[in-house]
Design a protein around this motif. Structure first.
Motif, PDB file in Angstrom:
ATOM      1  N   THR A  84       0.827  -1.202   0.000  1.00  0.00           N
ATOM      2  CA  THR A  84       0.000   0.000   0.000  1.00  0.00           C
ATOM      3  C   THR A  84       0.860   1.250   0.000  1.00  0.00           C
ATOM      4  O   THR A  84       2.021   1.228   0.400  1.00  0.00           O
ATOM      5  N   PHE A  85       0.243   2.346  -0.437  1.00  0.00           N
ATOM      6  CA  PHE A  85       0.808   3.685  -0.286  1.00  0.00           C
ATOM      7  C   PHE A  85      -0.197   4.476   0.549  1.00  0.00           C
ATOM      8  O   PHE A  85      -1.404   4.263   0.446  1.00  0.00           O
ATOM      9  N   GLY A  86       0.315   5.397   1.335  1.00  0.00           N
ATOM     10  CA  GLY A  86      -0.557   6.222   2.168  1.00  0.00           C
ATOM     11  C   GLY A  86      -0.487   5.782   3.620  1.00  0.00           C
ATOM     12  O   GLY A  86       0.384   5.000   4.009  1.00  0.00           O
ATOM     13  N   ALA A  87      -1.424   6.271   4.409  1.00  0.00           N
ATOM     14  CA  ALA A  87      -1.461   5.959   5.843  1.00  0.00           C
ATOM     15  C   ALA A  87      -1.579   4.457   6.053  1.00  0.00           C
ATOM     16  O   ALA A  87      -2.368   3.794   5.370  1.00  0.00           O
ATOM     17  N   ALA A  88      -0.823   3.921   6.992  1.00  0.00           N
ATOM     18  CA  ALA A  88      -0.802   2.472   7.227  1.00  0.00           C
ATOM     19  C   ALA A  88      -2.186   1.915   7.553  1.00  0.00           C
ATOM     20  O   ALA A  88      -2.551   0.836   7.088  1.00  0.00           O
ATOM     21  N   LYS A  89      -2.983   2.653   8.323  1.00  0.00           N
ATOM     22  CA  LYS A  89      -4.293   2.142   8.754  1.00  0.00           C
ATOM     23  C   LYS A  89      -5.423   2.491   7.783  1.00  0.00           C
ATOM     24  O   LYS A  89      -6.515   1.940   7.877  1.00  0.00           O
ATOM     25  N   SER A  90      -5.164   3.408   6.856  1.00  0.00           N
ATOM     26  CA  SER A  90      -6.183   3.820   5.885  1.00  0.00           C
ATOM     27  C   SER A  90      -5.501   4.173   4.562  1.00  0.00           C
ATOM     28  O   SER A  90      -5.448   5.333   4.161  1.00  0.00           O
ATOM     29  N   PRO A  91      -4.946   3.159   3.880  1.00  0.00           N
ATOM     30  CA  PRO A  91      -4.155   3.448   2.678  1.00  0.00           C
ATOM     31  C   PRO A  91      -4.996   4.015   1.529  1.00  0.00           C
ATOM     32  O   PRO A  91      -6.182   3.742   1.424  1.00  0.00           O
ATOM     33  N   ARG A  92      -4.327   4.790   0.685  1.00  0.00           N
ATOM     34  CA  ARG A  92      -5.022   5.354  -0.478  1.00  0.00           C
ATOM     35  C   ARG A  92      -4.800   4.526  -1.738  1.00  0.00           C
ATOM     36  O   ARG A  92      -5.603   4.581  -2.662  1.00  0.00           O
ATOM     37  N   ILE A  93      -3.699   3.761  -1.800  1.00  0.00           N
ATOM     38  CA  ILE A  93      -3.403   2.930  -2.982  1.00  0.00           C
ATOM     39  C   ILE A  93      -3.057   1.516  -2.528  1.00  0.00           C
ATOM     40  O   ILE A  93      -2.275   1.322  -1.605  1.00  0.00           O
ATOM     41  N   PHE A  94      -3.638   0.547  -3.217  1.00  0.00           N
ATOM     42  CA  PHE A  94      -3.392  -0.886  -2.973  1.00  0.00           C
ATOM     43  C   PHE A  94      -2.775  -1.431  -4.259  1.00  0.00           C
ATOM     44  O   PHE A  94      -3.347  -1.256  -5.334  1.00  0.00           O
ATOM     45  N   TRP A  95      -1.600  -2.047  -4.171  1.00  0.00           N
ATOM     46  CA  TRP A  95      -0.873  -2.442  -5.375  1.00  0.00           C
ATOM     47  C   TRP A  95      -0.210  -3.803  -5.237  1.00  0.00           C
ATOM     48  O   TRP A  95      -0.102  -4.364  -4.156  1.00  0.00           O
TER      49      TRP A  95
END
Length: 191
Positions: A84-95
């Protein structure tokens, strides 16, 4: 005011990779509640994001990248893990990413540096080759980083594929799929 479309150079993924990833997503998406899942036709690995480009500069970039990629050979990539990219608990990108590839790193460097020389202002963050699968975590529960695993076939095997084309894509945010091929740059077949 009309939307201005953005452009980017990317690894064009073969159909079998898109199908494999789509099947993986269909099996696993309930375990990963993201708001928006990427259309399988939109899977790619970005090499250089150009943003909005004037017509003359776009034509020039196509000719220049055609020269840069002339004589480049096709190569193999292997899917690796999800992240993921973004906040660990609420990511903005899943890859999902690919195993380290010097060939891919060199190819991206050539495309990126050529674009900079042409006058494009590109993102200066280090290149992290990945294929975006989804965007925006939507669960009330926090995302658990320990859910991140290796991406494998049903038999637990690695999934490798040949990269034989680079593409210039135009984004159409209102459409699905939202990326349209503007130019294709074939790589030389492996001997």
């Amino acid at each position: 005011m009309a939307l201005k479309n953005h452009y980017f150079f990317a690894v064009k993924l073969p159909g079998e990779v898109k199908s494999f990833l789509n099947e993986w997503v269909e099996i696993n998406k309930e375990a990963f509640p993201f708001k928006k899942w990427v259309h399988p036709e939109d899977y790619h690995i970005t090499l250089a994001f150009l943003g909005f480009v004037e017509e003359s500069m776009l034509k020039n970039s196509i000719e220049k990248i055609k020269e840069v990629l002339a004589g480049e050979n096709s190569f193999t990539l292997t899917l690796n893990e999800i992240g993921t990219f973004g906040a660990a608990k609420s990511p903005r990108i899943f890859w999902t990413d690919v195993q380290k590839s010097e060939v891919l790193m060199e190819l991206q460097k050539k495309v990126y540096e050529s674009c900079v020389k042409m006058g494009f202002e590109l993102d200066k963050k280090p290149f992290r080759p990945h294929i975006t699968l989804a965007r925006k975590w939507k669960s009330e529960q926090p995302f658990h980083q320990d859910n991140l695993t290796l991406i494998r076939t049903n038999e637990g095997k690695l999934f490798s594929f040949t990269v034989s084309e680079i593409a210039l894509y135009e984004s159409h945010v209102e459409s699905s799929p939202k990326y349209k091929e503007i130019a294709i740059f074939p790589l030389m077949p492996k001997e």
